[in-house]
Design a protein around this motif. Sequence first.
Motif, PDB file in Angstrom:
ATOM      1  N   LYS A   1      21.866  -6.306  37.334  1.00 31.62           N
ATOM      2  CA  LYS A   1      21.098  -7.244  36.500  1.00 31.62           C
ATOM      3  C   LYS A   1      19.614  -6.906  36.575  1.00 31.62           C
ATOM      4  O   LYS A   1      18.920  -6.851  35.558  1.00 31.62           O
ATOM      5  CB  LYS A   1      21.347  -8.678  36.960  1.00 31.62           C
TER       6      LYS A   1
ATOM      7  N   ARG B   1      18.817  -3.759  34.618  1.00 27.63           N
ATOM      8  CA  ARG B   1      18.753  -4.011  33.163  1.00 27.63           C
ATOM      9  C   ARG B   1      17.469  -4.742  32.760  1.00 27.63           C
ATOM     10  O   ARG B   1      17.000  -4.606  31.640  1.00 27.63           O
ATOM     11  CB  ARG B   1      19.968  -4.820  32.713  1.00 27.63           C
ATOM     12  N   GLU B   2      16.901  -5.504  33.696  1.00 23.13           N
ATOM     13  CA  GLU B   2      15.699  -6.288  33.400  1.00 23.13           C
ATOM     14  C   GLU B   2      14.405  -5.486  33.579  1.00 23.13           C
ATOM     15  O   GLU B   2      13.325  -5.978  33.228  1.00 23.13           O
ATOM     16  CB  GLU B   2      15.657  -7.546  34.263  1.00 23.13           C
TER      17      GLU B   2
ATOM     18  N   GLN C   1      12.618   1.740  34.029  1.00 23.27           N
ATOM     19  CA  GLN C   1      14.060   1.939  34.123  1.00 23.27           C
ATOM     20  C   GLN C   1      14.409   3.411  33.898  1.00 23.27           C
ATOM     21  O   GLN C   1      15.196   4.003  34.643  1.00 23.27           O
ATOM     22  CB  GLN C   1      14.771   1.066  33.087  1.00 23.27           C
TER      23      GLN C   1
ATOM     24  N   ARG D   1      13.461  -8.960  43.483  1.00 25.97           N
ATOM     25  CA  ARG D   1      14.681  -9.522  42.908  1.00 25.97           C
ATOM     26  C   ARG D   1      15.852  -9.566  43.890  1.00 25.97           C
ATOM     27  O   ARG D   1      16.717 -10.419  43.791  1.00 25.97           O
ATOM     28  CB  ARG D   1      15.104  -8.727  41.660  1.00 25.97           C
TER      29      ARG D   1
END
Length: 180
Positions: free
Chosen positions: A123, A126-127, A133, A174
Amino acid sequence: MNLNDNRLIIKTLKSGDQKTFSLVYASYYKPLCLFCSSYVSPEEAEEIVQDLMMYVWEKRELLVEDMSLKSFLFTSVKNRALNVVTRVHITRHVYKEYQSQQLKASSALDSCYCTELFNAYMKALRELPKEQQEAYVMSRYKQLTHKEIADMLNVSIQTVNYRIGKALQFFRIRLKDFCP
């Protein structure tokens, strides 16, 4: 004093005669230990016999004159030895069962934790902003050097360092609940 006169032995024991007790102790100690060691270790056998002899002395008033002292002693030693064997067996069984349950619980917990961590990681990946990325995936999954990534993306090596550093910083934030 004759050990074959069971009534007299028990009567004098009940009266608290220490000489009679010493005679009984000396006469039966080794044979009882030998008999008991057929069930448990010699060290445990000695402990059982000593405990039994202490019990006989402390509870001498309860001895019955019609009973056979020899039979009582050997039967008591056997029962005490079997109790030790049973207790050890049950303890081992319970411990093995406990270990098995702990292993199952630990495996289930580890599996759950890994799945949860992986899902949180994906997750977060993807963020990430597209540039971070892209640089991170090229570095970690395609195992390209920072120079190769810089050449492919037409940016400087410092820019690649910055983007990967920012991606790692983002993951630390995160995924902080999963790290010690």
